[in-house]
Scaffold this active site. Structure first.
Site, mmCIF file in Angstrom:
data_model
loop_
_atom_site.group_PDB
_atom_site.id
_atom_site.type_symbol
_atom_site.label_atom_id
_atom_site.label_comp_id
_atom_site.label_asym_id
_atom_site.label_seq_id
_atom_site.Cartn_x
_atom_site.Cartn_y
_atom_site.Cartn_z
ATOM 1 N N HIS A 304 46.868 59.494 39.351
ATOM 2 C CA HIS A 304 46.484 58.283 38.629
ATOM 3 C C HIS A 304 45.876 57.302 39.610
ATOM 4 C CE1 HIS A 304 46.776 54.736 36.062
ATOM 5 N NE2 HIS A 304 46.805 55.601 35.060
ATOM 6 N N ASP A 361 49.670 61.947 30.296
ATOM 7 C CA ASP A 361 49.068 63.062 29.562
ATOM 8 C C ASP A 361 49.765 64.392 29.800
ATOM 9 O OD1 ASP A 361 47.049 61.582 28.329
ATOM 10 O OD2 ASP A 361 45.955 61.503 30.210
HETATM 11 N N1 ACO Z 1 44.830 67.702 41.244
HETATM 12 C C1 ACO Z 1 44.507 67.949 42.530
HETATM 13 N N2 ACO Z 1 44.082 67.023 43.398
HETATM 14 C C2 ACO Z 1 43.962 65.767 42.947
HETATM 15 C C3 ACO Z 1 44.280 65.405 41.615
HETATM 16 C C4 ACO Z 1 44.736 66.434 40.766
HETATM 17 N N3 ACO Z 1 45.037 66.175 39.487
HETATM 18 N N4 ACO Z 1 44.070 64.092 41.436
HETATM 19 C C5 ACO Z 1 43.637 63.618 42.612
HETATM 20 N N5 ACO Z 1 43.578 64.624 43.522
HETATM 21 C C6 ACO Z 1 43.205 64.500 44.943
HETATM 22 C C7 ACO Z 1 41.683 64.482 45.116
HETATM 23 O O1 ACO Z 1 41.163 65.776 45.303
HETATM 24 C C8 ACO Z 1 41.562 63.637 46.364
HETATM 25 O O2 ACO Z 1 41.891 64.409 47.478
HETATM 26 P P1 ACO Z 1 41.239 64.111 48.933
HETATM 27 O O3 ACO Z 1 41.496 62.671 49.231
HETATM 28 O O4 ACO Z 1 41.971 65.057 49.836
HETATM 29 O O5 ACO Z 1 39.772 64.432 48.791
HETATM 30 C C9 ACO Z 1 42.671 62.587 46.184
HETATM 31 O O6 ACO Z 1 43.677 63.237 45.404
HETATM 32 C C10 ACO Z 1 42.225 61.301 45.492
HETATM 33 O O7 ACO Z 1 41.566 61.666 44.305
HETATM 34 P P2 ACO Z 1 40.535 60.695 43.567
HETATM 35 O O8 ACO Z 1 39.820 61.477 42.523
HETATM 36 O O9 ACO Z 1 39.712 59.972 44.589
HETATM 37 O O10 ACO Z 1 41.564 59.658 42.966
HETATM 38 P P3 ACO Z 1 41.240 58.649 41.819
HETATM 39 O O11 ACO Z 1 42.186 57.546 41.951
HETATM 40 O O12 ACO Z 1 39.785 58.321 41.791
HETATM 41 O O13 ACO Z 1 41.500 59.561 40.522
HETATM 42 C C11 ACO Z 1 42.353 60.558 38.609
HETATM 43 C C12 ACO Z 1 42.518 59.428 39.628
HETATM 44 C C13 ACO Z 1 40.914 60.587 38.089
HETATM 45 C C14 ACO Z 1 43.277 60.297 37.429
HETATM 46 C C15 ACO Z 1 42.684 61.912 39.297
HETATM 47 O O14 ACO Z 1 44.016 61.884 39.800
HETATM 48 C C16 ACO Z 1 42.479 63.116 38.391
HETATM 49 O O15 ACO Z 1 41.353 63.630 38.299
HETATM 50 N N6 ACO Z 1 43.557 63.580 37.668
HETATM 51 C C17 ACO Z 1 43.447 64.668 36.726
HETATM 52 C C18 ACO Z 1 42.923 64.142 35.393
HETATM 53 C C19 ACO Z 1 43.970 63.309 34.653
HETATM 54 O O16 ACO Z 1 45.119 63.699 34.504
HETATM 55 N N7 ACO Z 1 43.512 62.157 34.135
HETATM 56 C C20 ACO Z 1 44.368 61.263 33.337
HETATM 57 C C21 ACO Z 1 44.642 59.996 34.094
HETATM 58 S S1 ACO Z 1 45.695 58.947 33.165
HETATM 59 C C22 ACO Z 1 44.722 58.343 31.966
HETATM 60 O O17 ACO Z 1 43.565 58.055 32.104
HETATM 61 C C23 ACO Z 1 45.332 58.185 30.719
#
Ligand code: ACO
Length: 427
Positions: A304, A361
Site C-alpha cells: 500500500h 483487497d
Molecule cells: N508484490 C511484490 N512486490 C511489491 C508489491 C507487491 N504487491 N507491492 C510493492 N512491491 C515492491 C515493488 O516491486 C518495489 O520494489 P523495489 O523498491 O525493490 O523496486 C517496492 O515494493 C515499492 O513498490 P511501489 O510500486 O513503488 O510502491 P507504491 O507505493 O507505488 O505502490 C501499490 C503501492 C500500487 C499498492 C503496490 O504495493 C501494488 O502494486 N500492490 C498490488 C496491487 C494492490 O493490491 N493494490 C491495492 C492497493 S489498496 C487500494 O487501492 C484499495
C-alpha cells in the site's frame, strides 16, 4: 509561535510556513514557492504532496490507524451501518435517530432510475466490464437529473439521488448482463438488504434476506467508505475543481478506481488465487515470482502506498471473512490459499524489508464471493462503498474558500526549440 522551514537558494533565504494538522502531522506550505523563488517541486506519484487540508478522514500508515471524522473504523465496522457512516462522512457528525430515519426515507424515495435509462444497458456489448458501464451511466444521470448546487437542500437532494441511484444502477447492470428481469428497490428493505435483493431476487426463486449477509455487506461498504486522498478521490477533487457537475466528477472517480493497482485489485486477488489453485496451490512459487524483478507479477492485495504495516481494514475484513464463511457454512478453497500465501509472505525477508502487508483487497473478494457477487462486479462493489467518501471530499472542496482549479506544473525535458520542417524536406 508559528514554525517555518528555511530554503536557501541562489544565495537567498526563504521562509516557508509549516502547517500542523490536528493529529500533529506537519507539512510545508509551498503555495508561494514559485512566485517567490521561481522554483516548483517535483514529486512523481505525489507521495510527499498534500493537495488539501481536510477534516474528513485521518490515516496513519506507520501505525495502521484509520478514522472517519475522528471515529476509529474498527468501532464503525462493529457498531454502525453503512447509511449511518455515509451520513457521518458527508455531514461531519453521526445522525440522531430522527436524522437517520429521514435520510433512509430520502434514499428510498430516490432509488428508482428513469425508465429510459434501461435502454442504455442494452446497447453495451455483452462482455462490457461493469465498471465501464457504471461510469457511463453515472455521467448519463446528469442528462436525466439536473445539477443542483445552489442551496444546501438542493445539494443534499443531488447527493442522496446519487447514493441511491448508483446502487440501483449497479444491480440493474448485473441483472441485464445476465439477461434477467430487473428487480426494483423495495421500500421495506434497508440500503444493503435492498441491494442484495435487487441483485439476486428473481420471479422463480425469491431471494431470502439473510441478516448475516446484510451485516457482512454493511461492514464491507463501511470499510471502503473513505480513504483520504487516494487515486480515485484525488481524481474526483481534481476533475471537480474544473467546476464540472458532481455526476461527471464521480464518474471520473469510478474510472480511476477501475485500475488494477487501485480498486481493481480485489478482482485481481481472486484471479491470482484461482491461478495459484489451478497451478496446484504452490504459494511459495507465487511469492518467489512476486520477488523476481524480471517478472511483472506482483502479489495482488499486498502493499500500500500509505500503510507500511497491516492495513487496519484488512484485519477487520479477514475477521468478517472467517465469520461469514462459518455462518453460511461455506468452505472456500481460495481462503485456505490466501491464508497460506499470507503466512509465507509475512515471513519472507523481501516482504518484511519492503513493508508489504495484506491490504483491504486481500480478503474482501472472498467475502464478496460468499455473498454470491460475481468477480466482475467486485470493483463496482468497491465503488458503491467509496461513494460517500468521494461525495464528502467533493463537498469539502466546493466549500473551501481556497478551492482553485487543479493544475500541477512539470519539468520539461523535451527538445529545445527547433523549426518546422516541410514534409518534402524530411528524411
Ligand atoms: N508484490 C511484490 N512486490 C511489491 C508489491 C507487491 N504487491 N507491492 C510493492 N512491491 C515492491 C515493488 O516491486 C518495489 O520494489 P523495489 O523498491 O525493490 O523496486 C517496492 O515494493 C515499492 O513498490 P511501489 O510500486 O513503488 O510502491 P507504491 O507505493 O507505488 O505502490 C501499490 C503501492 C500500487 C499498492 C503496490 O504495493 C501494488 O502494486 N500492490 C498490488 C496491487 C494492490 O493490491 N493494490 C491495492 C492497493 S489498496 C487500494 O487501492 C484499495
Amino acid at each position: 509561535m508559528s514554525e517555518h522551514v528555511k530554503l536557501i537558494y541562489d544565495g537567498k533565504t526563504y521562509e516557508l510556513p509549516v502547517i500542523t494538522g490536528s493529529e500533529g502531522e506537519k507539512g510545508i506550505d509551498i503555495s508561494t514557492l514559485r512566485q517567490t523563488t521561481g522554483l516548483i517541486t517535483l514529486d512523481p506519484g505525489f507521495a510527499n504532496t498534500g493537495s488539501c487540508v481536510s477534516t474528513i478522514t485521518f490515516m496513519n500508515g506507520e501505525k495502521g490507524i484509520l478514522r472517519y471524522r475522528g471515529i476509529p473504523v474498527e468501532q464503525l465496522a462493529e457498531h454502525s451501518i453503512f447509511t449511518e457512516t455515509t451520513y457521518l462522512l458527508i455531514n461531519g457528525v453521526l445522525p440522531t435517530r430522527k436524522q437517520l430515519n429521514h435520510f433512509s426515507i430520502l434514499l428510498n424515495d430516490n432509488s428508482l432510475i428513469h425508465e429510459d435509462m434501461q435502454s442504455f444497458f442494452q446497447s453495451f456489448p455483452r462482455a462490457s466490464h461493469p465498471m465501464g458501464i457504471l461510469s457511463s451511466m453515472v455521467t448519463a444521470l446528469r442528462s436525466f437529473y439536473p445539477e443542483l448546487i445552489i442551496t444546501e437542500e438542493e445539494i443534499n437532494l443531488m447527493v442522496t439521488r446519487l447514493l441511491s441511484k448508483v446502487r440501483t444502477l449497479a444491480a440493474m447492470s448485473y441483472k441485464i448482463s445476465r439477461g434477467h428481469k430487473v428487480v426494483y428497490p423495495r421500500p421495506d428493505l434497508s440500503y444493503c438488504a435492498n441491494f442484495l435483493n435487487m441483485m439476486f431476487d428473481n420471479p422463480v426463486k425469491p431471494y431470502q434476506i439473510d441478516e448475516d449477509q446484510v451485516r457482512a455487506l454493511n461492514v464491507f461498504w463501511i470499510l471502503h467508505a473513505d480513504h483520504e486522498q487516494n487515486c480515485s478521490t484525488s481524481t474526483v477533487r481534481m476533475v471537480g475543481s474544473g467546476r464540472v457537475n458532481l455526476y461527471a466528477a464521480i464518474s471520473a472517480g469510478i474510472a480511476a478506481l477501475w485500475g488494477r493497482l487501485h480498486g481493481g485489485a480485489n478482482q485481481g486477488v481472486i484471479e491470482m488465487l484461482t491461478k495459484i489453485k489451478e497451478d496446484g496451490g504452490n504459494v511459495a512459487k507465487a511469492v518467489e515470482r512476486a520477488k523476481d524483478k524480471n517478472d511483472p507479477f506482483r502479489l495482488m492485495g499486498f502493499g500500500h502506498r500509505v500503510y507500511k504495516t497491516y492495513d487496519p481494514r484488512a484485519k477487520i475484513m479477514k475477521k468478517t471473512c472467517d465469520g461469514v464463511l462459518e455462518k453460511l457454512k461455506i468452505s472456500d478453497p481460495l481462503l485456505d490459499i490466501a491464508k497460506q500465501l499470507e503466512a509465507v509472505a509475512l515471513k519472507d525477508n523481501y516482504f518484511i524489508d519492503h513493508n508489504l502487508y495484506p491490504n483491504i483487497d486481500f480478503y474482501s473478494g472472498i467475502v464478496l464471493r460468499a455473498l454470491g457477487i460475481p468477480t466482475s462486479m467486485f470493483t463496482v462493489m468497491f465503488a458503491i462503498g467509496r461513494l460517500p467518501g468521494w461525495i464528502a471530499q467533493w463537498k469539502e472542496s466546493v466549500d473551501d474558500p481556497n478551492w482553485r482549479l487543479s493544475r500541477p506544473r512539470q519539468i520539461y525535458a523535451g527538445p529545445p526549440p527547433i523549426d518546422y520542417v516541410p514534409i518534402e524536406d524530411r528524411i
